[in-house]
Write a protein that holds these residues in place. Structure first.
Motif, mmCIF file in Angstrom:
data_model
loop_
_atom_site.group_PDB
_atom_site.id
_atom_site.type_symbol
_atom_site.label_atom_id
_atom_site.label_comp_id
_atom_site.label_asym_id
_atom_site.label_seq_id
_atom_site.Cartn_x
_atom_site.Cartn_y
_atom_site.Cartn_z
ATOM 1 N N PRO A 179 0.788 -1.172 0.020
ATOM 2 C CA PRO A 179 0.152 0.136 -0.090
ATOM 3 C C PRO A 179 0.796 1.309 -0.011
ATOM 4 O O PRO A 179 0.319 2.180 -0.481
ATOM 5 C CB PRO A 179 -0.711 -0.196 1.311
ATOM 6 N N ALA A 180 1.892 1.294 0.394
ATOM 7 C CA ALA A 180 2.824 2.424 0.405
ATOM 8 C C ALA A 180 3.011 2.840 -1.115
ATOM 9 O O ALA A 180 3.271 4.059 -1.103
ATOM 10 C CB ALA A 180 4.249 2.095 0.933
ATOM 11 N N PHE A 181 2.803 2.020 -2.050
ATOM 12 C CA PHE A 181 2.944 2.520 -3.464
ATOM 13 C C PHE A 181 1.577 2.913 -4.131
ATOM 14 O O PHE A 181 1.669 3.305 -5.079
ATOM 15 C CB PHE A 181 3.834 1.460 -4.295
ATOM 16 N N ALA A 182 0.686 2.801 -3.460
ATOM 17 C CA ALA A 182 -0.673 2.817 -3.940
ATOM 18 C C ALA A 182 -0.947 4.379 -4.321
ATOM 19 O O ALA A 182 -0.853 5.104 -3.450
ATOM 20 C CB ALA A 182 -1.854 2.174 -3.271
ATOM 21 N N LYS A 183 -1.623 4.589 -5.558
ATOM 22 C CA LYS A 183 -1.837 5.829 -5.900
ATOM 23 C C LYS A 183 -3.162 6.099 -6.428
ATOM 24 O O LYS A 183 -3.892 5.107 -6.904
ATOM 25 C CB LYS A 183 -0.858 6.389 -6.738
ATOM 26 N N HIS B 82 -0.734 7.768 2.581
ATOM 27 C CA HIS B 82 0.615 8.421 3.405
ATOM 28 C C HIS B 82 -0.057 9.561 4.285
ATOM 29 O O HIS B 82 0.910 10.045 4.960
ATOM 30 C CB HIS B 82 1.338 9.296 2.211
ATOM 31 N N ALA B 83 -1.035 9.747 4.279
ATOM 32 C CA ALA B 83 -1.566 10.776 5.228
ATOM 33 C C ALA B 83 -2.835 10.504 6.014
ATOM 34 O O ALA B 83 -3.865 11.072 5.744
ATOM 35 C CB ALA B 83 -1.806 12.225 4.876
ATOM 36 N N LEU B 84 -2.863 9.355 6.423
ATOM 37 C CA LEU B 84 -4.133 8.524 6.917
ATOM 38 C C LEU B 84 -4.882 9.626 8.395
ATOM 39 O O LEU B 84 -5.938 9.360 8.730
ATOM 40 C CB LEU B 84 -4.103 7.039 7.274
ATOM 41 N N GLU C 221 9.474 5.962 -0.072
ATOM 42 C CA GLU C 221 7.682 5.549 0.224
ATOM 43 C C GLU C 221 7.418 4.664 1.298
ATOM 44 O O GLU C 221 6.360 5.203 1.995
ATOM 45 C CB GLU C 221 7.025 5.030 -1.133
ATOM 46 N N ALA C 222 8.114 3.556 1.506
ATOM 47 C CA ALA C 222 7.866 2.819 2.549
ATOM 48 C C ALA C 222 8.142 3.340 3.918
ATOM 49 O O ALA C 222 7.340 3.321 4.776
ATOM 50 C CB ALA C 222 8.634 1.504 2.504
ATOM 51 N N ASP C 223 9.454 4.081 3.835
ATOM 52 C CA ASP C 223 9.931 4.872 5.023
ATOM 53 C C ASP C 223 8.634 5.952 5.363
ATOM 54 O O ASP C 223 8.395 6.009 6.718
ATOM 55 C CB ASP C 223 11.203 5.573 4.755
ATOM 56 N N ALA C 224 8.069 6.591 4.661
ATOM 57 C CA ALA C 224 7.257 7.669 4.785
ATOM 58 C C ALA C 224 6.048 6.906 5.264
ATOM 59 O O ALA C 224 5.314 7.543 6.301
ATOM 60 C CB ALA C 224 7.091 8.724 3.481
ATOM 61 N N PHE C 225 5.485 6.071 4.475
ATOM 62 C CA PHE C 225 4.281 5.396 4.977
ATOM 63 C C PHE C 225 4.159 4.776 6.402
ATOM 64 O O PHE C 225 3.092 5.120 6.971
ATOM 65 C CB PHE C 225 4.000 4.110 3.907
ATOM 66 N N TYR C 226 5.298 4.041 6.632
ATOM 67 C CA TYR C 226 5.305 3.552 8.225
ATOM 68 C C TYR C 226 5.595 4.538 8.989
ATOM 69 O O TYR C 226 5.605 4.070 10.230
ATOM 70 C CB TYR C 226 6.459 2.569 8.024
#
Length: 756
Positions: free
Chosen positions: A137-141, A150-152, A285-290
């Motif tokens: 999901p980190a890559f999902a757009k 990324h901003a839940l 993206e994974a670092d930002a997501f998590y």
């Protein structure tokens, strides 16, 4: 009673129906409940004993964690699965790089430039195009190209796994991802175990660490002032640290598929580090997501849910019970090796040459805290392979007439095969060089006495006996710091430790205890008494453990020192306290081991290099050994290619430590593995830990074996029913007699009319 008994008979039949049905499907003792979606998939069943603490590649450094990280992440290089000695080969990279050496002014030097000439080594590495990350999901757009997750905010608390998200995405691997991970090694929010070492080599990494630390401290102060709080926020509460905005001179992406790494000086072993997950790619993206707070509270973090490009992805994570790897649907595929070493063809290890890996769809890891349940499930076919513990050794292994080992008839009858190999490891009993008794002390006389004492102890402690008692003979005595299989190891008479052994008919024989007692007397400890004080000599061994199972081992240690009339005090403690004593240099004697990080003798010889002393520099020289001649030879040897000159220097270094005895060279473990006949392409490899992709499973053979070995024993059920009938029959018969007795029926009828 009669009607109840009839109903009971029907109920008993119904109760037995599930058993009858199970007899027609799988064995009742099958521990796996597989859902329909996984039916027919090729699944490897294995176990783990210790829960993995870290799955973040910047932090993970244990063999328990490597079982998972090496299957998920893809560093630039890997070790060839079949070839020995171990050889690096490209994985995500196109080819192995040839470093370019520069002097202090940036001029290119020849490839054979000396260590003194080289100021910088430049590695330029081409990345294979078309490599994709696993679905995540980190890559999902959305349709506008905006990240969906990324901003839940508070919504993040609803999610516990990457599989909980409706949308998944991916993207291509780039060189920028490797740069991002190298920067992560310097992050104060991660605390990588290799930062200290790599900070000396990757240009600018140490400085970046200080910059990031200062950045976090400034951010904490700013938040504290803004909120008016009396306390600075915890590191975990800080906003995401985007490492892309920080420069690192030693790691650059020249373009999307070209990585450049600059290393201080000449360090040929650096390329081996590039085969470890520490240098696996991490997408920003994974670092930002998590980094979202709600995820952190739910353990939805990179340290729990990795994101990689490898053949497998983590799809279940309950480290207390079960973890599952599933085939990465975005994996590009990789050909099985087409060449190996002599004997591999005959062993069937090249039958799948050129075929696309991985061969196995899923890997189910079940946590087993005790050895016996693991062993029983292996014998039932519910685990595909097993080690051999001391408790099960005699059941699995027998000695042959010529002294070799072989499988017992029971194992052979099941089609089990035995794989053995020497580990690229060494265990040793260390002397603390800072200790006034066993260390060299302050004067030449102190050093002489201590060396003779260590030499006497080296003869007295019989590691051959230790191996027979505590490892079932699964250990080879060590004669020096370099284990077999690595360059610099000397086999045969040339490598024997003649300080401890006599050579008899070309074989090493431990010197008699009389020789050790003579050395002890020369040291001034005749009969175990200190000639200076007249007091008995007492030494202390710090070790971990202390439970009932350790008593035999501790008694054995005392017995060895008692041969010299030396009293041995054993100080057991937990691992953390033991490590603290080693760090402070307060342990007198201690027992440790070392596993190879990479296949180069430098990775073992540096354990005795003076500037790496644990108490002084927090290095890996736990003995704090210091010998100027050894250190000078090490500095010459460490960057040399594997030539006769390098081998000669290693031989000199080995001679020095055999004479100085900073270690009692104990043993190299011999690994035993039991493999079921349906598991293929298994070859022991201590360094190629990404081995699952090479293996094959013939599920039909496994299913047949499980059915044969786990036939339900139904005979107790009829016996139980007969016993039940025998128990009930007298009561039923008595009831019938009473029912037929005069007046009973009339009394019952009247009673019924009265109730009406």
């Amino acid at each position: 009673m009669h009607s109840w008994f009839s109903r009971g008979g029907k109920l008993a039949a119904v109760a037995l129906l599930p058993l009858a049905i199970s007899a027609c499907s799988k064995a009742p003792n099958n521990p796996y409940v597989e859902d329909g979606a996984n039916a027919g998939k090729s699944t490897l069943y294995t176990a783990f004993t210790a829960r993995p603490k870290h799955l973040d590649p910047a932090q993970s450094y244990t063999s328990d964690e490597a079982e998972f990280t090496y299957q998920i992440y893809e560093p630039l290089f890997q070790y060839h699965y079949l070839k020995r000695p171990y050889q690096l080969e490209p994985l995500a990279a196109r080819a192995l790089p040839e470093p370019v050496y520069l002097d202090r002014e940036g001029n290119v030097l020849p490839a054979d430039a000396s260590t003194d000439q080289v100021h910088t080594s430049v590695y330029t590495i081409q990345i294979k195009p078309g490599i994709l990350y696993q679905p995540h999901p980190a890559f999902a757009k959305n349709a506008q190209g905006e990240f969906l997750y990324h901003a839940l905010g508070n919504e993040a608390r609803r999610y516990f796994s990457p599989l909980d998200f409706e949308q998944q995405g991916t993207r291509e691997l780039t060189a920028h991802d490797y740069v991002y991970e190298i920067k992560r090694l310097a992050s104060p929010r991660i605390v990588s175990p290799i930062l200290g070492h790599m900070g000396e080599y990757v240009q600018g990494l140490g400085e970046l660490s200080k910059t990031l630390q200062a950045n976090d401290e400034a951010l904490k102060k700013a938040i504290q002032q803004q909120t008016g709080s009396a306390f600075a926020p915890a590191t975990k509460d800080l906003p995401w640290l985007d490492l892309r905005q920080f420069d690192l001179p030693g790691a650059k992406a020249l373009d999307d598929h070209t990585l450049e790494i600059r290393v201080n000086g000449k360090y040929p072993q650096f390329v081996y580090w590039l085969a470890m997950p520490f240098f696996a790619p991490i997408p920003w993206e994974a670092d930002a997501f998590y980094s979202q707070k709600g995820f952190i509270e739910n353990n939805l973090v990179l340290d729990w849910w990795p994101v990689g490009t490898g053949p497998y992805m983590l799809t279940e994570n309950d480290p207390n019970a079960r973890m599952v790897l599933s085939r990465n649907p975005n994996f590009r595929g990789e050909p099985y090796p087409s060449e190996g070493e002599p004997g591999d063809m005959q062993a069937g290890l090249l039958a799948d040459a050129g075929k696309t890996m991985p061969f196995i769809d899923r890997v189910v890891f079940t946590r087993e805290k005790e050895g016996i349940p693991y062993w029983n499930k292996f014998l039932q076919g519910y685990y595909d392979s097993s080690g051999v513990s001391a408790d099960t050794f005699d059941q699995a292994i027998r000695a042959t007439s010529d002294g070799d080992t072989a499988l017992t008839p029971d194992m052979l009858a099941k089609g089990i095969r035995l794989e053995t190999s020497l580990a690229t490891s060494i265990f040793y009993l260390g002397f603390n060089w800072l200790d006034p008794v066993v260390g060299p002390g302050k004067t030449d006389e102190d050093a002489r006495r201590a060396r003779l004492l260590r030499q006497a102890i080296a003869i007295a402690v019989d590691w051959e006996e230790f191996s027979q008692i505590f490892t079932n003979g699964r250990a080879v005595p060590a004669h020096g710091p370099v284990p077999p299989g690595l360059f610099g190891y000397e086999a045969g008479e040339a490598g024997y430790n003649t300080q401890v052994y006599n050579i008899v008919d070309g074989k090493p024989v431990r010197k008699p205890i009389a020789d050790a007692l003579a050395l002890l007397e020369q040291a001034g400890y005749a009969n175990g008494l200190d000639s200076k004080t007249g007091q008995p000599l007492t030494l202390a061994l710090d070790t971990t453990g202390g439970g009932p199972g350790d008593k035999a081992r501790f008694d054995w240690y005392r017995k060895q020192f008692a041969k010299l009339n030396i009293q041995l005090e054993i100080r057991p403690t937990d691992w953390n306290r033991f490590q603290e004593k080693i760090r402070k240099g307060s342990a007198q004697l201690f027992f440790l081991g070392w596993n190879a990080d990479y296949p180069d003798p430098e990775n073992f010889l540096f354990l005795l290099y003076g500037p790496n002393a644990r108490a002084k520099t927090a290095g890996e020289n736990a003995s704090n050994y210091s010998n100027a001649q050894y250190d000078a030879l090490f500095e010459r040897m460490k960057t040399m290619p594997n030539t006769d000159e390098r081998a000669a220097i290693i031989s000199q270094m080995t001679d020095l430590v055999q004479d100085d005895v900073p270690w009692l060279f104990a043993f190299v473990p011999q690994q035993y593995g039991l493999i079921h006949h349906w598991l293929g392409n298994v070859k022991p490899n201590d360094l190629a830990r990404n081995s699952i992709k090479y293996k094959t499973i013939v599920t039909a053979k496994r299913d047949a074996a499980r059915k044969e070995w786990n036939k339900p024993q139904w005979w107790p059920i009829p016996a139980l029913l007969l016993a039940l009938v025998a128990f009930v029959w007298p009561a039923w018969a008595a009831w019938k007699r009473r029912e037929k007795a005069p007046g009973i029926r009339e009394d019952l009828a009247k009673a019924g009319e009265g109730r009406g």
